[in-house]
Write a protein that holds these residues in place. Structure first.
Motif, PDB file in Angstrom:
ATOM      1  N   LEU A 183      17.152  69.944  44.555  1.00 26.24           N
ATOM      2  CA  LEU A 183      17.873  71.229  44.518  1.00 26.24           C
ATOM      3  C   LEU A 183      18.581  72.130  43.059  1.00 26.24           C
ATOM      4  N   SER A 184      19.256  70.598  42.246  1.00 26.58           N
ATOM      5  CA  SER A 184      19.697  71.101  41.177  1.00 26.58           C
ATOM      6  C   SER A 184      18.625  70.515  40.067  1.00 26.58           C
ATOM      7  N   PRO A 185      19.206  71.022  39.011  1.00 32.07           N
ATOM      8  CA  PRO A 185      17.639  71.271  37.730  1.00 32.07           C
ATOM      9  C   PRO A 185      18.270  69.036  37.245  1.00 32.07           C
ATOM     10  N   PRO A 186      16.426  68.992  36.401  1.00 28.17           N
ATOM     11  CA  PRO A 186      16.517  68.684  36.679  1.00 28.17           C
ATOM     12  C   PRO A 186      16.959  66.942  35.172  1.00 28.17           C
ATOM     13  N   SER A 187      17.499  66.215  34.526  1.00 26.63           N
ATOM     14  CA  SER A 187      18.297  65.859  34.208  1.00 26.63           C
ATOM     15  C   SER A 187      17.443  65.944  32.743  1.00 26.63           C
TER      16      SER A 187
ATOM     17  N   ARG B  30      29.271  64.993  29.487  1.00 24.75           N
ATOM     18  CA  ARG B  30      27.315  65.833  29.223  1.00 24.75           C
ATOM     19  C   ARG B  30      27.109  64.671  30.517  1.00 24.75           C
ATOM     20  N   GLU B  31      25.427  64.986  30.513  1.00 24.98           N
ATOM     21  CA  GLU B  31      24.163  64.252  31.159  1.00 24.98           C
ATOM     22  C   GLU B  31      24.293  63.052  31.016  1.00 24.98           C
TER      23      GLU B  31
ATOM     24  N   TYR C 207      26.150  69.899  36.241  1.00 25.67           N
ATOM     25  CA  TYR C 207      26.499  68.853  37.415  1.00 25.67           C
ATOM     26  C   TYR C 207      26.930  70.598  38.746  1.00 25.67           C
ATOM     27  N   THR C 208      28.114  69.324  38.631  1.00 24.91           N
ATOM     28  CA  THR C 208      29.465  69.879  39.083  1.00 24.91           C
ATOM     29  C   THR C 208      29.204  71.359  39.270  1.00 24.91           C
TER      30      THR C 208
END
Length: 269
Positions: free
Chosen positions: A198-202, A227-228, A90-91
């Motif tokens: 705006l970011s990819p889903p978890s 990790r996510e 995410y970062t």
């Protein structure tokens, strides 16, 4: 005062993987600049408003060793803290998106005010992160004491002091480039739920990480890959603010309770 321990080793864990990797990568890019002319290909000016390559890559190029050094010193702390709270993938997405958003803002304003200027360097990311953290801090502590004086000022505006000092005392620092990064940081801090869309889903990030697990496991143990699955349930209410690590910063922008009282370059040329 800075709480260096919580910034460099958040939660007592090693330095974050992406943050450490970015420091190495920026250094490698600078070394390549000594052999290949990258500045002319990567720096951003208002004329490049529709050039996606430059919009996403201008933070990677630096114009001198001092420029690189001071940008790394300033960026590593807040980026390390952000990565430990949001996850490594995410970062990485945030860094790319914020570079593009700040670049677009810089170019749009530049068309009117400074059409011939250009920017390069990672200090825009620093101002984005400081803007983000200061906005979050302002929800818990709306006003901050000015050193040991009886005077207070809005916490959210504290990065503006740093912006003005750098503009005044650092030769060739890009006021508009830094202000663009800071504005994006405020936008993310105030609208984090919207920005996260705006970011990819978890679930997608976890799926990718599962596929790449064999490579993630090979990351050296002296850095920490977040990790996510480690951060997806983190409500991020236990933020460590850069200056006041004891306050708890909220993830969402709930109405605060009422209280009483209290080229030019991005960075160093």
């Amino acid at each position: 005062m800075f709480d260096w321990k919580s910034i460099v080793k958040p939660n007592g864990k090693p330095f974050c993987a992406l943050t450490a990797g970015l420091a190495v990568f920026l250094t490698v890019v600078f070394l390549l600049e000594q052999v290949i002319s990258l500045e002319d290909r990567m720096e951003l000016s208002p004329d490049h408003i529709f050039n996606l390559g430059r919009l996403s890559s201008y933070p990677l190029v630096h114009l001198s060793w001092l420029h690189l050094f001071f940008n790394l010193i300033s960026l590593m702390g807040p980026l390390n803290l952000f990565e430990s709270q949001h996850g490594t993938v995410y970062t990485g997405v945030v860094l790319n998106l914020t570079a593009i958003l700040a670049g677009l803002l810089y170019c749009i304003v530049g068309k009117l005010l400074y059409p011939g200027e250009s920017v390069a360097g990672a200090s825009g990311w620093f101002f984005t992160l400081v803007g983000y953290f200061s906005w979050k801090a302002s929800l818990a502590t709306p006003r901050t004491q000015l050193l040991q004086t009886p005077y207070h000022f809005p916490t959210a505006l504290s990065p503006l002091i740093l912006l003005l000092l750098i503009t005044l005392f650092v030769p060739n620092a890009s006021f508009w480039g830094h202000l663009s990064g800071l504005t994006v940081g405020y936008m993310i801090g105030s609208q984090e739920k919207a920005f996260s869309k705006l970011s990819p889903p978890s679930w997608l990030i976890k799926k990718i990480e599962n596929r790449l697990d064999v490579y993630i496991e090979k990351i050296p143990p002296f850095v920490k890959y977040y990790r996510e699955v480690e951060v997806e349930d983190n409500d991020r209410t236990d933020y460590s603010w850069l200056f006041e690590p004891n306050i708890s910063l909220p993830l969402h922008n709930d109405p605060p309770q009422q209280t009483r009282g209290s080229g030019r370059v991005l960075g160093t040329a």
